[in-house]
Write a protein that holds these residues in place. Sequence first.
Motif, PDB file in Angstrom:
ATOM      1  N   UNK A  69       0.828  -1.203   0.000  1.00  0.00           N
ATOM      2  CA  UNK A  69       0.000   0.000   0.000  1.00  0.00           C
ATOM      3  C   UNK A  69       0.864   1.255   0.000  1.00  0.00           C
ATOM      4  N   UNK A  70       1.519   1.551  -1.111  1.00  0.00           N
ATOM      5  CA  UNK A  70       2.304   2.796  -1.165  1.00  0.00           C
ATOM      6  C   UNK A  70       1.438   4.034  -0.998  1.00  0.00           C
ATOM      7  N   UNK A  71       0.127   3.905  -1.264  1.00  0.00           N
ATOM      8  CA  UNK A  71      -0.738   5.066  -1.059  1.00  0.00           C
ATOM      9  C   UNK A  71      -0.821   5.447   0.413  1.00  0.00           C
ATOM     10  N   UNK A  72      -0.613   4.455   1.303  1.00  0.00           N
ATOM     11  CA  UNK A  72      -0.611   4.775   2.733  1.00  0.00           C
ATOM     12  C   UNK A  72       0.642   5.569   3.090  1.00  0.00           C
ATOM     13  N   UNK A  73       1.751   5.264   2.421  1.00  0.00           N
ATOM     14  CA  UNK A  73       2.937   6.102   2.610  1.00  0.00           C
ATOM     15  C   UNK A  73       2.635   7.536   2.193  1.00  0.00           C
ATOM     16  N   UNK A  74       1.881   7.676   1.094  1.00  0.00           N
ATOM     17  CA  UNK A  74       1.501   9.016   0.662  1.00  0.00           C
ATOM     18  C   UNK A  74       0.590   9.700   1.656  1.00  0.00           C
ATOM     19  N   UNK A  75      -0.312   8.927   2.271  1.00  0.00           N
ATOM     20  CA  UNK A  75      -1.182   9.499   3.296  1.00  0.00           C
ATOM     21  C   UNK A  75      -0.371   9.930   4.512  1.00  0.00           C
ATOM     22  N   UNK A  76       0.647   9.154   4.836  1.00  0.00           N
ATOM     23  CA  UNK A  76       1.569   9.565   5.913  1.00  0.00           C
ATOM     24  C   UNK A  76       2.228  10.895   5.561  1.00  0.00           C
ATOM     25  N   UNK A  77       2.671  11.012   4.315  1.00  0.00           N
ATOM     26  CA  UNK A  77       3.334  12.245   3.884  1.00  0.00           C
ATOM     27  C   UNK A  77       2.405  13.439   4.032  1.00  0.00           C
ATOM     28  N   UNK A  78       1.142  13.273   3.640  1.00  0.00           N
ATOM     29  CA  UNK A  78       0.178  14.363   3.786  1.00  0.00           C
ATOM     30  C   UNK A  78      -0.003  14.715   5.256  1.00  0.00           C
ATOM     31  N   UNK A 285     -14.870  -3.309  -4.645  1.00  0.00           N
ATOM     32  CA  UNK A 285     -15.470  -1.996  -4.863  1.00  0.00           C
ATOM     33  C   UNK A 285     -15.463  -1.651  -6.349  1.00  0.00           C
ATOM     34  N   UNK A 286     -16.576  -1.176  -6.878  1.00  0.00           N
ATOM     35  CA  UNK A 286     -16.549  -0.648  -8.249  1.00  0.00           C
ATOM     36  C   UNK A 286     -15.549   0.494  -8.337  1.00  0.00           C
ATOM     37  N   UNK A 287     -14.926   0.622  -9.474  1.00  0.00           N
ATOM     38  CA  UNK A 287     -13.880   1.636  -9.643  1.00  0.00           C
ATOM     39  C   UNK A 287     -14.391   3.029  -9.304  1.00  0.00           C
ATOM     40  N   UNK A 288     -15.604   3.341  -9.742  1.00  0.00           N
ATOM     41  CA  UNK A 288     -16.140   4.673  -9.474  1.00  0.00           C
ATOM     42  C   UNK A 288     -16.323   4.939  -7.994  1.00  0.00           C
ATOM     43  N   UNK A 289     -16.766   3.928  -7.259  1.00  0.00           N
ATOM     44  CA  UNK A 289     -16.955   4.081  -5.816  1.00  0.00           C
ATOM     45  C   UNK A 289     -15.610   4.283  -5.119  1.00  0.00           C
ATOM     46  N   UNK A 290     -14.617   3.457  -5.514  1.00  0.00           N
ATOM     47  CA  UNK A 290     -13.297   3.581  -4.896  1.00  0.00           C
ATOM     48  C   UNK A 290     -12.687   4.949  -5.161  1.00  0.00           C
ATOM     49  N   UNK A 291     -12.828   5.449  -6.387  1.00  0.00           N
ATOM     50  CA  UNK A 291     -12.293   6.769  -6.730  1.00  0.00           C
ATOM     51  C   UNK A 291     -12.965   7.844  -5.877  1.00  0.00           C
ATOM     52  N   UNK A 292     -14.286   7.761  -5.773  1.00  0.00           N
ATOM     53  CA  UNK A 292     -15.017   8.753  -4.984  1.00  0.00           C
ATOM     54  C   UNK A 292     -14.594   8.708  -3.518  1.00  0.00           C
ATOM     55  N   UNK A 293     -14.362   7.509  -2.984  1.00  0.00           N
ATOM     56  CA  UNK A 293     -13.967   7.379  -1.587  1.00  0.00           C
ATOM     57  C   UNK A 293     -12.612   8.028  -1.327  1.00  0.00           C
ATOM     58  N   UNK A 294     -11.653   7.775  -2.206  1.00  0.00           N
ATOM     59  CA  UNK A 294     -10.317   8.331  -1.968  1.00  0.00           C
ATOM     60  C   UNK A 294     -10.316   9.852  -2.058  1.00  0.00           C
ATOM     61  N   UNK A 326      -9.417   9.748   6.600  1.00  0.00           N
ATOM     62  CA  UNK A 326      -8.311   8.800   6.490  1.00  0.00           C
ATOM     63  C   UNK A 326      -8.828   7.390   6.224  1.00  0.00           C
ATOM     64  N   UNK A 327      -9.910   7.016   6.895  1.00  0.00           N
ATOM     65  CA  UNK A 327     -10.484   5.686   6.692  1.00  0.00           C
ATOM     66  C   UNK A 327     -10.974   5.511   5.263  1.00  0.00           C
ATOM     67  N   UNK A 328     -11.584   6.547   4.690  1.00  0.00           N
ATOM     68  CA  UNK A 328     -12.059   6.461   3.310  1.00  0.00           C
ATOM     69  C   UNK A 328     -10.904   6.279   2.333  1.00  0.00           C
ATOM     70  N   UNK A 329      -9.814   6.990   2.563  1.00  0.00           N
ATOM     71  CA  UNK A 329      -8.652   6.852   1.682  1.00  0.00           C
ATOM     72  C   UNK A 329      -8.102   5.430   1.744  1.00  0.00           C
ATOM     73  N   UNK A 330      -8.019   4.860   2.939  1.00  0.00           N
ATOM     74  CA  UNK A 330      -7.472   3.512   3.095  1.00  0.00           C
ATOM     75  C   UNK A 330      -8.368   2.474   2.418  1.00  0.00           C
ATOM     76  N   UNK A 331      -9.671   2.568   2.650  1.00  0.00           N
ATOM     77  CA  UNK A 331     -10.589   1.598   2.052  1.00  0.00           C
ATOM     78  C   UNK A 331     -10.649   1.777   0.540  1.00  0.00           C
ATOM     79  N   UNK A 332     -10.795   3.017   0.084  1.00  0.00           N
ATOM     80  CA  UNK A 332     -10.858   3.257  -1.356  1.00  0.00           C
ATOM     81  C   UNK A 332      -9.584   2.902  -2.072  1.00  0.00           C
ATOM     82  N   UNK A 333      -8.469   2.934  -1.361  1.00  0.00           N
ATOM     83  CA  UNK A 333      -7.186   2.624  -1.981  1.00  0.00           C
ATOM     84  C   UNK A 333      -6.991   1.163  -2.307  1.00  0.00           C
ATOM     85  N   UNK A 334      -7.932   0.289  -1.900  1.00  0.00           N
ATOM     86  CA  UNK A 334      -7.812  -1.130  -2.266  1.00  0.00           C
ATOM     87  C   UNK A 334      -8.051  -1.338  -3.751  1.00  0.00           C
TER      88      UNK A 334
END
Length: 740
Positions: A69-78, A285-294, A326-334
């Motif tokens: 999950x490199x996106x979590x590293x990005x969330x850490x950076x933010x 998750x459908x792609x559109x839902x995941x995108x919206x969540x992140x 933060x929770x939405x970013x983590x879940x949507x990032x799957x």
Amino acid sequence: MGGRNTRGRPDSPRRDQDSIRRKSRKNVHRTHHNRSRRAVDGDGGTEARARLRAHLAPPGATHSGPAQRPDIQGLRALAVTLVVLGHAGVTRFSGGYVGVDVFFVISGFLITSSLLRELSATDRISIRAFYARRALRLLPASALVVLVTLAGSWLFLSKVRFAEYMSDAFASAVYAVNFRLAATGTDYLAEGSPPSPFQHFWSLAVEEQFYLLWPLLLLLGWRLSRRRRALLAVPLVALCVVSFGLSVYVTGRSAPWAYFGSHTRAWELGAGALVALALLRPPRLPAGVAVAMTWAGLACVIAAALRFDADTPFPGAAAAVPVIGAALVIVGGTSPAWPGARRMLTARPVTWLGGVSYSWYLWHWPFLVIGPKALDRPAGTHLELALGVAALLPAWLTLRLVENPVRFHRALRGRPGRGLRLGLALSAVTASTALVAAAFPPSISSGEPAPVLKDALASAPDPGARLTQALGTTGVRLPDNLTPPLTRITDVRSAVYRDGCHQNYAGTSTPMCVYGDRSSKHVAVLFGDSHAAQWFPALNVLAVQHHWKLISMTKASCKAATVTTLNAHRPYTTCDRWRADALARIEKLRPSLVLVSSSDAGTPATTMRDPLAGWTDGYVRTFRRLAPSGARVVALLDTPWPREDVLDCAAIHPLHLRDCSVRVPEALHDVTRRNATKAAARSTGVAVIDPQPWLCTAHGDCPVAVYDTFVYRDESHMAEGYAEALAPVLGRALGVRSGN
């Protein structure tokens, strides 16, 4: 015998092959089990170990690990960037402190994911290995930062507050500094103190207090709910609900305990843990839902950083915004859908910053607190931004030379006993260093001894004239017989603070606090806010000398004038209720004297078109409420204010105290309110005493030390010793005689 020959001869190729396969499966299983244990004990860090953990994880958990999950590293950076921007004073990101809440969610998610993988692979949790991993992950870097900050504090920070900082360092070393900060934050007289260079360790303390219990609770829940894994979330949901409720409740009553308390923050770590449980078998998750969540998640975090500020009631319900984000970013990032925020968060510079986020968080705060003092430059946004960026260099070096080498050292990996011993040794070294440093504080220069002010005024035929002479002839050097010493001035508290008689912000009634001659029929009342309470030492001396019964009625920042002011950007209604209760009690007491005083600070809840008329009306209403008591009412005007925290200034310039003094009219906080008090007193027949000549010369110079006594304890209040020395002067102004 035949049986023996049958077992010994290879006369059955198929049976032999089956045996080989069974042994091979056992060996493979044993190998996988050992590798799993090593992967868990080593806490990961290489791509091979990450692939192994993913292989052993339950279905759906392969996207939960940090390496996947490199996106979590990005969330850490933010998160860390928001914290640094907020601490650097960037106005647009005044709510940057929400980055810590994002860190809590990430931590709860990653740690719980790791524990769940271990449970799935081995049906157990090695508690020793878990705490060893935490020690190896956190303590090498934090111990280094604590030791370097200790040295910086000794060299550059306030010599007056050095003992306080060492106490903070010790508490940081044992992961209890959040409790210390919460306790000192409720101290009204400590509110104006400069921030501690160790203050940011509070968030690490909260995490470690949470993780003292969480692995045990998770293991217990795992064992009790093996047949129905959904039940595993039940105790965690209950914990989050209770903690969130406490957060909302305590935030409205004790902001320091709400902000620093582990009981009010546990739900944020628990939210991340709930996400980890939900992603054991994540839905597709459908792609559109995941995108919206992140994107929605990022919007929540950034909006909180932009809209919140120091006056936002926090954490409370407001903390739900960054936590949910933060929770939405983590879940949507799957889902790796392209338009999602995941693409932005996985950019190489962003993930690099996320990799150094822990060390950057540790280093940035000492840079911001100590840096301006070391450079001898005034703190400001531009300088602090530069210092925050400069902290990236030691952060990167710490990661490369300390964190990773220790964390992945062959001698420590897979050996929890060694990891625990190293962690205990590091904590012991930092804690003992803080204790030793506290015993050898930096020295403060001083000049020749000075006369004793208290004795000089007590023995003078005209105490006022003697005080005027002392103010005009006071030295420019800190006397070597200063009483109490500069480092002890803030420790001296009058009885109203020691006995809990000075009400805090939440109090609405005053306890019966009686001093002086308790059996006397002559009652004197001290009424107002902390600037009235600062006169208690002098009035108590007079009460004892003249056999008065002294009753103290004071409340934090509560004006004597009947005017609703703001507290934390909200109407200070508890002050209005307390004032009404105090005035009613004074009327029943039928006192001989009521001394009224309050600070000239405070913002009215309703904007006044004419401040002079508005404040005059407020004082008139108070003075008229006091009239039926039959008491002699005396209004004591506010004291002159120093330019800054004079204790720190005097410690820096002990031989040039004039650099710390202030002049009139700069020392008068609000001339309009002084005039309003005088006007209200004239219209109601109330006497007025102006203490300005007791702190400033006729030429307008207001020194910080008079003879052997320091004048102020902080940026606005008189020191206890100076107030007590003024007792004869106050008595003469009140016109009291022996026996009155």
